[in-house]
Design a protein around this motif. Structure first.
Motif, PDB file in Angstrom:
ATOM      1  N   GLY A   9      14.755  -1.905  50.304  1.00  0.00           N
ATOM      2  CA  GLY A   9      14.208  -0.757  51.015  1.00  0.00           C
ATOM      3  C   GLY A   9      14.732   0.567  50.483  1.00  0.00           C
ATOM      4  O   GLY A   9      13.973   1.531  50.326  1.00  0.00           O
ATOM      5  N   GLN A  10      16.035   0.624  50.174  1.00  0.00           N
ATOM      6  CA  GLN A  10      16.620   1.849  49.626  1.00  0.00           C
ATOM      7  C   GLN A  10      16.066   2.160  48.240  1.00  0.00           C
ATOM      8  O   GLN A  10      15.776   3.321  47.913  1.00  0.00           O
ATOM      9  CB  GLN A  10      18.144   1.709  49.586  1.00  0.00           C
ATOM     10  N   ASN A  12      13.175   1.225  47.077  1.00  0.00           N
ATOM     11  CA  ASN A  12      11.786   1.664  47.257  1.00  0.00           C
ATOM     12  C   ASN A  12      11.713   3.126  47.667  1.00  0.00           C
ATOM     13  O   ASN A  12      10.846   3.874  47.203  1.00  0.00           O
ATOM     14  CB  ASN A  12      11.091   0.793  48.316  1.00  0.00           C
ATOM     15  N   ASN A  13      12.620   3.543  48.528  1.00  0.00           N
ATOM     16  CA  ASN A  13      12.632   4.931  48.988  1.00  0.00           C
ATOM     17  C   ASN A  13      12.858   5.894  47.828  1.00  0.00           C
ATOM     18  O   ASN A  13      12.206   6.939  47.732  1.00  0.00           O
ATOM     19  CB  ASN A  13      13.724   5.120  50.043  1.00  0.00           C
ATOM     20  N   TRP A  16       9.562   5.698  45.444  1.00  0.00           N
ATOM     21  CA  TRP A  16       8.317   6.210  46.007  1.00  0.00           C
ATOM     22  C   TRP A  16       8.444   7.637  46.537  1.00  0.00           C
ATOM     23  O   TRP A  16       7.446   8.367  46.612  1.00  0.00           O
ATOM     24  CB  TRP A  16       7.830   5.284  47.112  1.00  0.00           C
ATOM     25  N   SER A  17       9.649   8.072  46.890  1.00  0.00           N
ATOM     26  CA  SER A  17       9.819   9.432  47.406  1.00  0.00           C
ATOM     27  C   SER A  17      10.033  10.457  46.301  1.00  0.00           C
ATOM     28  O   SER A  17       9.594  11.606  46.414  1.00  0.00           O
ATOM     29  CB  SER A  17      11.009   9.485  48.374  1.00  0.00           C
ATOM     30  N   SER A 258       3.782  10.919  55.309  1.00  0.00           N
ATOM     31  CA  SER A 258       3.521   9.491  55.480  1.00  0.00           C
ATOM     32  C   SER A 258       2.128   9.134  54.997  1.00  0.00           C
ATOM     33  O   SER A 258       1.925   8.089  54.367  1.00  0.00           O
ATOM     34  CB  SER A 258       3.669   9.111  56.960  1.00  0.00           C
ATOM     35  N   ASP A 405       7.880  -5.649  50.633  1.00  0.00           N
ATOM     36  CA  ASP A 405       8.937  -4.786  50.089  1.00  0.00           C
ATOM     37  C   ASP A 405       9.266  -5.168  48.651  1.00  0.00           C
ATOM     38  O   ASP A 405       9.460  -4.302  47.784  1.00  0.00           O
ATOM     39  CB  ASP A 405      10.196  -4.873  50.961  1.00  0.00           C
TER      40      ASP A 405
END
Length: 473
Positions: A9-10, A12-13, A16-17, A258, A405
């Motif tokens: 998850g981290q 991916n953040n 993608w961010s 979002s 994920d």
């Protein structure tokens, strides 16, 4: 398992961010302007080359432009179009659909570039041709390291993780409709998958060319019925999409950020433009000019997102189900149930199976093409095939969150690597397009040669123009 999900998850953040959204939209816009909006003004040319016969500068057998289109469509048209769109709307709001459209329009240019490059740098194999980003990274950029990072990325994503996503949704759908045990569904899927993937690319092409048009046709008919019977509500839905995309009306989701993130993320998962996957299919085609496959794959992006994804979006947004808190395939099932009644669940289960299973087969092929790039041996290929079949079973029994994920992370690594490469090599695709359009102006069926573009390195599958001229003389 929880700590793995936290790390994924981290990661991916971060991707993608801070990395992928800028790269995808920025490069897509650059390619669009640089090629004079070719993916918009040359739509007619896309359909023209789709009819191109299996002909090229070699007597090697291979798949036709149409078959390569269907192999690409087999991986594009899947759970990204049904469950992915539903997730985008549930989390990002209706505005996510607008950003999926933007990704598709700009992505058409990226798809043209990457698939044209794949054709230029394709290589011959025992049954025809193969190629993709790993090949143009190694040959033209001279980067063995970058090519191997990409090859590992596509093996992990398409060859393994994305397969798990497809089987996960199939098993969830069957359980919802029939109460079927997930493990049993996974085992049956694994057996059928093994039968097909051990048959090679020709069997994949034949399978995809039959199943993809059928499933897409019936799904679009379903959506058209929903739109026609709710035509008076359609303007309001379109207005909602645009308002939500820019934060004017936050009916559902977590705001503009979002909407953009989910639209780009699920749009990329669905149409794969710039990800580097479709070029593997584009490279297998036998054509007289690389730009032909650039046009074909750009058309594939439009068909996937602007037609099939939009169909799903309208099915959902023309119902009341999207405000109920449902996500993924359950949201699409509930929306169809609202439009058609209880029988829709059975129909969607069958549709999901056709969409997702064709994606499993197409995804496997992409992985196989890159396994051979890293280490060409029968033992390695056999191990990969066994792992791929195993991931079908894993996906059927794993949780929805960890499967998606992992898919997002694998997709991010692969796409980042490929986008860097096509950004550096874009000028070659621009010149190839100019070469193609110049010949078309002269009324010719465009033909490409190794020396048509100065400065190309490691081209193996195209003859030299001087040699061709000498032979004719």
């Amino acid at each position: 398992m929880e700590w793995i999900q936290t790390i994924v998850g981290q990661a991916n953040n971060i991707f993608w961010s801070y990395i992928l959204i800028g790269l995808l939209l920025g490069l897509g816009l650059y390619f669009t302007v640089r090629m004079r909006f070719v993916q918009i003004v040359k739509v007619g040319e896309m359909f023209h080359v789709l009819k191109d016969k299996n002909t090229g500068p070699s007597n090697k057998k291979g798949v036709s432009s149409l078959q390569a289109f269907f192999i690409g469509a087999a991986t594009r048209i899947g759970m990204g179009n049904i469950a992915g769109v539903a997730m985008a709307i549930a989390v990002g709001g209706p505005g996510a659909v607008f950003w999926m459209w933007i990704v598709a329009i700009l992505g058409g240019a990226s798809a043209f570039v990457e698939s044209t490059l794949a054709q230029i740098f394709k290589v011959k194999d025992g049954t025809g041709f193969k190629g993709g980003p790993a090949y143009y990274m190694r040959k033209q950029l001279g980067s063995v390291g970058l090519s191997k990072v990409f090859a590992f990325g596509i093996i992990f994503s398409f060859g393994l993780t994305f397969i798990a996503v497809q089987s996960n949704v199939i098993s969830a759908s069957f359980k919802s409709s029939f109460g079927t045990d997930n493990l049993l569904v996974g085992i049956v899927l694994a057996i059928v998958t093994a039968i097909i993937i051990f048959g090679g690319v020709q069997r994949v092409a034949r399978f995809s060319s039959v199943i993809v048009p059928i499933m897409a046709f019936f799904y679009i008919l379903l959506a058209l019925y929903v739109i026609i019977t709710n035509i008076q509500e359609l303007p309001g839905v379109i207005s909602l999409i645009f308002k939500n995309a820019f934060g004017i009306d936050q009916a559902v989701g977590g705001g503009v950020g979002s909407a953009i993130m989910m639209g780009v993320k699920r749009g990329l998962f669905s149409n794969e433009a710039g990800m580097g996957s479709a070029p593997n299919a584009a490279a297998t085609a036998v054509v007289s000019h690389p730009a032909k496959q650039g046009f074909v794959q750009a058309l594939g992006v439009f068909f996937d997102t602007l037609v099939v994804c939009t169909a799903t979006a309208f099915i959902i947004l023309l119902s009341d189900s999207y405000t109920t808190g449902l996500q993924g395939i359950e949201l699409t099932q509930a929306s169809l149930g609202e439009h058609f009644g209880s029988w829709a669940s059975l129909f969607l289960t069958i549709a999901i199976f056709m969409f997702a299973f064709s994606s499993i087969i197409g995804n496997y092929y992409y992985g196989e093409a890159n396994i051979e790039f890293i280490h060409k041996s029968k033992a390695t290929l056999l191990i990969f095939r066994i792992l791929a079949v195993g991931m079908v079973i894993f996906g059927a029994v794993a949780s929805l969150q960890i499967v998606w994920d992992l898919a997002d992370l694998a997709m991010a690594i692969m796409a980042t690597t490929n986008l860097i490469a096509i950004g550096l090599l874009g000028n070659i695709a621009f010149k190839t397009l100019d070469n193609y359009l110049e010949q078309r102006k002269q009324g010719l069926d465009p033909v490409f040669f190794e020396d048509s573009i100065p400065g190309l390195k490691g081209v193996e599958s195209w003859p030299k123009q001087k040699q061709e001229t000498t032979e004719k003389a």
